[in-house]
Scaffold this motif. Structure first.
Motif, PDB file in Angstrom:
ATOM      1  N   ASP A  27      -5.525  -4.149  -5.874  1.00 26.09           N
ATOM      2  CA  ASP A  27      -5.365  -2.977  -6.158  1.00 26.09           C
ATOM      3  C   ASP A  27      -3.978  -2.192  -6.527  1.00 26.09           C
ATOM      4  O   ASP A  27      -4.299  -1.411  -7.344  1.00 26.09           O
ATOM      5  CB  ASP A  27      -4.564  -2.635  -4.041  1.00 26.09           C
ATOM      6  CG  ASP A  27      -5.112  -3.071  -3.107  1.00 26.09           C
ATOM      7  OD1 ASP A  27      -6.430  -2.197  -3.466  1.00 26.09           O
ATOM      8  OD2 ASP A  27      -5.199  -3.090  -1.936  1.00 26.09           O
TER       9      ASP A  27
ATOM     10  N   ASP B 255     -17.191 -11.983   1.763  1.00 24.93           N
ATOM     11  CA  ASP B 255     -15.771 -12.945   1.543  1.00 24.93           C
ATOM     12  C   ASP B 255     -15.227 -14.294   0.366  1.00 24.93           C
ATOM     13  O   ASP B 255     -13.795 -14.808  -0.067  1.00 24.93           O
ATOM     14  CB  ASP B 255     -15.469 -13.847   2.951  1.00 24.93           C
ATOM     15  CG  ASP B 255     -15.204 -13.386   3.898  1.00 24.93           C
ATOM     16  OD1 ASP B 255     -15.119 -12.589   4.271  1.00 24.93           O
ATOM     17  OD2 ASP B 255     -15.995 -14.612   4.609  1.00 24.93           O
TER      18      ASP B 255
ATOM     19  N   THR C 240      -9.020 -13.764  -1.459  1.00 21.05           N
ATOM     20  CA  THR C 240      -7.972 -13.840  -0.424  1.00 21.05           C
ATOM     21  C   THR C 240      -6.464 -12.279  -0.626  1.00 21.05           C
ATOM     22  O   THR C 240      -7.357 -11.282  -0.698  1.00 21.05           O
ATOM     23  CB  THR C 240      -6.950 -15.380  -1.269  1.00 21.05           C
ATOM     24  OG1 THR C 240      -6.374 -14.677  -2.295  1.00 21.05           O
ATOM     25  CG2 THR C 240      -7.371 -16.402  -1.617  1.00 21.05           C
ATOM     26  N   GLU C 241      -5.601 -12.461   0.833  1.00 24.66           N
ATOM     27  CA  GLU C 241      -5.227 -11.307   0.300  1.00 24.66           C
ATOM     28  C   GLU C 241      -4.291 -11.157  -0.525  1.00 24.66           C
ATOM     29  O   GLU C 241      -4.246 -10.158  -1.057  1.00 24.66           O
ATOM     30  CB  GLU C 241      -4.352 -11.505   1.658  1.00 24.66           C
ATOM     31  CG  GLU C 241      -5.011 -11.345   3.062  1.00 24.66           C
ATOM     32  CD  GLU C 241      -5.825  -9.369   2.864  1.00 24.66           C
ATOM     33  OE1 GLU C 241      -5.045  -9.001   2.956  1.00 24.66           O
ATOM     34  OE2 GLU C 241      -7.137  -9.955   3.472  1.00 24.66           O
ATOM     35  N   LYS C 242      -3.371 -12.026  -1.034  1.00 24.87           N
ATOM     36  CA  LYS C 242      -3.084 -12.442  -2.776  1.00 24.87           C
ATOM     37  C   LYS C 242      -4.076 -11.755  -3.899  1.00 24.87           C
ATOM     38  O   LYS C 242      -3.753 -10.951  -4.407  1.00 24.87           O
ATOM     39  CB  LYS C 242      -3.057 -13.305  -3.591  1.00 24.87           C
ATOM     40  CG  LYS C 242      -1.154 -13.911  -2.266  1.00 24.87           C
ATOM     41  CD  LYS C 242      -0.135 -12.902  -2.749  1.00 24.87           C
ATOM     42  CE  LYS C 242       0.750 -13.777  -1.959  1.00 24.87           C
ATOM     43  NZ  LYS C 242       1.974 -12.508  -2.783  1.00 24.87           N
ATOM     44  N   LYS C 243      -5.636 -11.867  -3.606  1.00 23.72           N
ATOM     45  CA  LYS C 243      -6.264 -11.796  -4.336  1.00 23.72           C
ATOM     46  C   LYS C 243      -6.456  -9.887  -4.202  1.00 23.72           C
ATOM     47  O   LYS C 243      -6.647  -8.619  -5.495  1.00 23.72           O
ATOM     48  CB  LYS C 243      -7.682 -12.168  -4.695  1.00 23.72           C
ATOM     49  CG  LYS C 243      -7.167 -13.534  -4.905  1.00 23.72           C
ATOM     50  CD  LYS C 243      -9.085 -13.798  -5.627  1.00 23.72           C
ATOM     51  CE  LYS C 243      -8.677 -15.493  -6.240  1.00 23.72           C
ATOM     52  NZ  LYS C 243      -8.562 -16.192  -5.140  1.00 23.72           N
ATOM     53  N   ARG C 244      -6.581  -9.165  -3.158  1.00 22.38           N
ATOM     54  CA  ARG C 244      -7.097  -8.261  -2.773  1.00 22.38           C
ATOM     55  C   ARG C 244      -5.701  -7.280  -3.038  1.00 22.38           C
ATOM     56  O   ARG C 244      -5.616  -6.136  -3.811  1.00 22.38           O
ATOM     57  CB  ARG C 244      -7.217  -7.380  -0.731  1.00 22.38           C
ATOM     58  CG  ARG C 244      -8.873  -8.687  -0.801  1.00 22.38           C
ATOM     59  CD  ARG C 244      -8.318  -8.246   1.061  1.00 22.38           C
ATOM     60  NE  ARG C 244     -10.032  -9.064   1.288  1.00 22.38           N
ATOM     61  CZ  ARG C 244     -10.764  -7.857   1.364  1.00 22.38           C
ATOM     62  NH1 ARG C 244     -11.339  -6.877   1.191  1.00 22.38           N
ATOM     63  NH2 ARG C 244     -12.279  -8.770   1.987  1.00 22.38           N
ATOM     64  N   GLU C 245      -4.102  -8.262  -2.987  1.00 19.14           N
ATOM     65  CA  GLU C 245      -3.148  -7.324  -3.432  1.00 19.14           C
ATOM     66  C   GLU C 245      -3.023  -7.080  -5.188  1.00 19.14           C
ATOM     67  O   GLU C 245      -2.890  -5.757  -5.274  1.00 19.14           O
ATOM     68  CB  GLU C 245      -2.013  -7.721  -2.451  1.00 19.14           C
ATOM     69  CG  GLU C 245      -0.429  -7.083  -3.700  1.00 19.14           C
ATOM     70  CD  GLU C 245       0.354  -8.853  -2.591  1.00 19.14           C
ATOM     71  OE1 GLU C 245       2.025  -8.182  -3.715  1.00 19.14           O
ATOM     72  OE2 GLU C 245       0.044  -9.213  -2.199  1.00 19.14           O
TER      73      GLU C 245
ATOM     74  N   ASP D 258     -12.733 -17.436  -3.825  1.00 20.76           N
ATOM     75  CA  ASP D 258     -12.354 -17.251  -2.219  1.00 20.76           C
ATOM     76  C   ASP D 258     -11.203 -15.424  -2.781  1.00 20.76           C
ATOM     77  O   ASP D 258     -10.374 -16.184  -3.174  1.00 20.76           O
ATOM     78  CB  ASP D 258     -10.758 -17.764  -1.389  1.00 20.76           C
ATOM     79  CG  ASP D 258     -11.809 -19.695  -1.059  1.00 20.76           C
ATOM     80  OD1 ASP D 258     -13.042 -19.092  -0.231  1.00 20.76           O
ATOM     81  OD2 ASP D 258     -10.895 -20.832  -1.938  1.00 20.76           O
TER      82      ASP D 258
END
Length: 241
Positions: A232, A70, A224-229, A222
């Motif tokens: 990508d 995570d 986060t979803e923003k980092k995953r975005e 962390d």
């Protein structure tokens, strides 16, 4: 079950994670090696380790790659350890020497120069080459900003370009890792992040770099979803280079 082999980066930005691992029972279940980012990646690709804290640009080259934690090495804006150092303004850069330690930062420089600054630049890895600018990462950048006319923090430049945070390195496995181990691993990483103040007391003092600001405010750990975005998006840009 044999110990899980893990390769982690030897830079200051990873010390909170190492602190957590070394102060956890998980240390008895792993074989840990500390390497430069490019070697972490090579070991994971070549199946010499099971998990690596690897430069994210390498993820497409890792067989069966899957992110297993995570937490990551990331930033929301300026990171203060991933730079394009230059003798000229960015609009005048024609040649860049890349950093042998990390594929992510080299690719980030290429993405920013091509898609953000709209420049056509020549790149070299020749350490003796005279270039307008260089890519430099990690502890070797500490205290170096004053040595160059221009210092472009690539975490900030990516944020200015995309409005997103950035992920420099992630914990990636090349095989399925038991969920029980992942849970324990995450707990160890979180412990280290929660004890950064104690960790800082043990680091050598520097008068040319604010380690407290770096570990508490510049780095953001962390995933986060923003980092995953952002991850990508970054990988999609790399594919277009």
């Amino acid at each position: 079950m044999s110990n899980i082999k893990i390769s982690a980066v030897s830079y200051t930005n990873t010390k909170p994670f190492i602190y957590g691992i070394e102060h956890s029972e998980i240390l008895n279940k792993i074989d840990l090696s500390l390497d430069i980012p490019s070697d972490c990646a090579a070991k994971l690709i070549n199946n010499q380790v099971d998990i690596g804290l690897i430069p994210v640009a390498v993820i497409p080259h890792v067989p069966n790659a899957n992110i297993v934690a995570d937490y990551c090495i990331g930033s929301i804006g300026a990171v203060n350890s991933v730079f394009i150092f230059s003798d000229v303004e960015v609009s005048e850069i024609k040649t860049v020497r890349l950093d042998s330690h990390s594929r992510t930062s080299n690719n980030l420089a290429k993405v920013l120069l091509k898609f953000y600054w709209k420049l056509d630049v020549e790149f070299t890895t020749d350490i003796d080459a005279k270039t307008d600018a260089i890519v430099l990462i990690g502890d070797r950048t500490f205290g170096k900003k004053a040595d160059y006319a221009f210092a472009y923090d690539m975490g900030q430049q990516w944020m200015d370009f995309t409005g997103l945070p950035f992920v420099y390195a992630a914990w990636v496995a090349n095989k399925t890792i038991p969920q029980s181990f992942i849970d324990e691993f995450n707990k160890a990483l979180a412990f280290g992040l929660g004890h950064r103040a104690e960790l800082l007391k043990g680091l050598p003092a520097r008068d040319d770099f604010d380690l407290n600001d770096y570990l508490f405010h510049k780095l953001d750990f962390d995933l986060t979803e923003k980092k995953r975005e952002a991850l990508d998006l970054f990988l999609s840009y790399i594919a277009r280079l």
